[in-house]
Enzyme design. Structure first.
Site, PDB file in Angstrom:
ATOM      1  N   HIS A 103       0.831  -1.201   0.000  1.00 49.58           N
ATOM      2  CA  HIS A 103       0.000   0.000   0.000  1.00 49.58           C
ATOM      3  C   HIS A 103       0.868   1.256   0.000  1.00 49.58           C
ATOM      4  CE1 HIS A 103      -3.390   2.663   1.129  1.00 49.58           C
ATOM      5  NE2 HIS A 103      -2.470   3.261   1.884  1.00 49.58           N
ATOM      6  N   GLU A 104       1.903   1.270   0.838  1.00 48.93           N
ATOM      7  CA  GLU A 104       2.798   2.429   0.884  1.00 48.93           C
ATOM      8  C   GLU A 104       3.565   2.576  -0.421  1.00 48.93           C
ATOM      9  OE1 GLU A 104       2.323   4.507   3.111  1.00 48.93           O
ATOM     10  OE2 GLU A 104       1.104   3.203   4.372  1.00 48.93           O
ATOM     11  N   HIS A 107       1.651   4.566  -2.857  1.00 52.49           N
ATOM     12  CA  HIS A 107       1.818   6.019  -2.758  1.00 52.49           C
ATOM     13  C   HIS A 107       3.070   6.479  -3.504  1.00 52.49           C
ATOM     14  CE1 HIS A 107      -1.553   6.602  -0.181  1.00 52.49           C
ATOM     15  NE2 HIS A 107      -1.046   5.955   0.838  1.00 52.49           N
ATOM     16  N   HIS A 111       3.232   9.055  -6.623  1.00 52.18           N
ATOM     17  CA  HIS A 111       4.149  10.198  -6.681  1.00 52.18           C
ATOM     18  C   HIS A 111       4.926  10.198  -7.996  1.00 52.18           C
ATOM     19  CE1 HIS A 111       7.641  12.587  -4.637  1.00 52.18           C
ATOM     20  NE2 HIS A 111       6.854  13.361  -5.352  1.00 52.18           N
TER      21      HIS A 111
END
Length: 236
Positions: A103-104, A107, A111
């Site tokens: 999940h991270e 991100h 980006h």
């Protein structure tokens, strides 16, 4: 002023509702994560290893995977380009840990691809932080001024708080999209099997509900401010 400035404030029920929603969501994500932390992944990969693999496969080599203290304190820092994994994720090979790490990574990929909601959320952060800090001071100061000046300060305070609410709302698509990316990548790269993905999906769904709860609590707080002070412009 409305009668409840001098006694019981019925609008405080909105705050209590928001707090209860957040507590329930927080308890659910912790219990779900703890449950599926007991399920060791078939690949045997740890959260950190999965994160490195996902980042590299996406062509991201300038993001550092770091170990931080705490439980479920995981986050991606776009300014420092660090993917920070907590004690319960970094070295764990559970399906829950791998899901959170992925999940991270979602991100980080957002980006890289200049995902619009993430860019918007990043731009809102300073305004939301200032707004949440100034909102109540402006409102309270406004109560001591005359009708026109006080109303102006109170409305400015409510406007400041609305930026914090906007931040919560923009956060929702960012988090949902990161989870969708995570599940797709985990399945596509075979990091988790088809039988393991449903477990990870439950963990990420529970985590997503905490953001929904936070947004709901913020909206209820904004509604409370409007109910408490929105009529001041009409009061003598």
């Amino acid at each position: 002023m409305p009668y409840y400035y001098y006694g019981f404030d019925p609008t405080y029920v909105l705050v209590l509702i928001g707090a209860v929603i957040c507590l329930i969501a927080s308890a659910r994500v912790k219990s779900t994560f703890n449950k599926y932390s007991q399920y060791r992944s078939m690949s045997g990969m740890t959260g950190a290893q999965a994160a490195e693999r996902i980042l590299n496969s996406a062509g991201i080599y300038d993001v550092t995977v770091c170990h931080i203290s705490g439980s479920l304190t995981d986050h991606y820092n776009p300014s420092k380009k660090t993917l920070n994994l907590s004690d319960s994720v970094y070295g764990s090979n559970s399906v829950a840990a791998i899901g959170v790490a992925a999940h991270e990574c979602g991100h980080a990929i957002q980006h890289q691809k200049n995902y619009v909601p993430l860019t918007l959320r990043t731009a809102i952060v300073p305004v939301a932080n200032i707004g949440s800090t100034l909102a109540w001071p402006l409102i309270l100061i406004g109560l001591f001024f005359n009708r026109s000046t006080g109303a102006m300060l109170i409305n400015l305070g409510i406007l400041c708080f609305s930026f914090a609410v906007l931040f919560q709302l923009v956060t929702l698509p960012v988090e949902f999209n990161a989870s969708r990316r995570a599940l797709h990548i985990l399945g596509e790269q075979g990091i988790l099997s088809d039988s393991e993905l449903p477990y990870t999906r439950k963990v990420l769904k529970a985590a997503a509900l905490t953001y929904v709860a936070s947004a709901a609590a913020a909206i209820l707080q904004l509604l409370r401010l409007v109910l408490l002070f929105g009529g001041r412009n009409r009061d003598d």
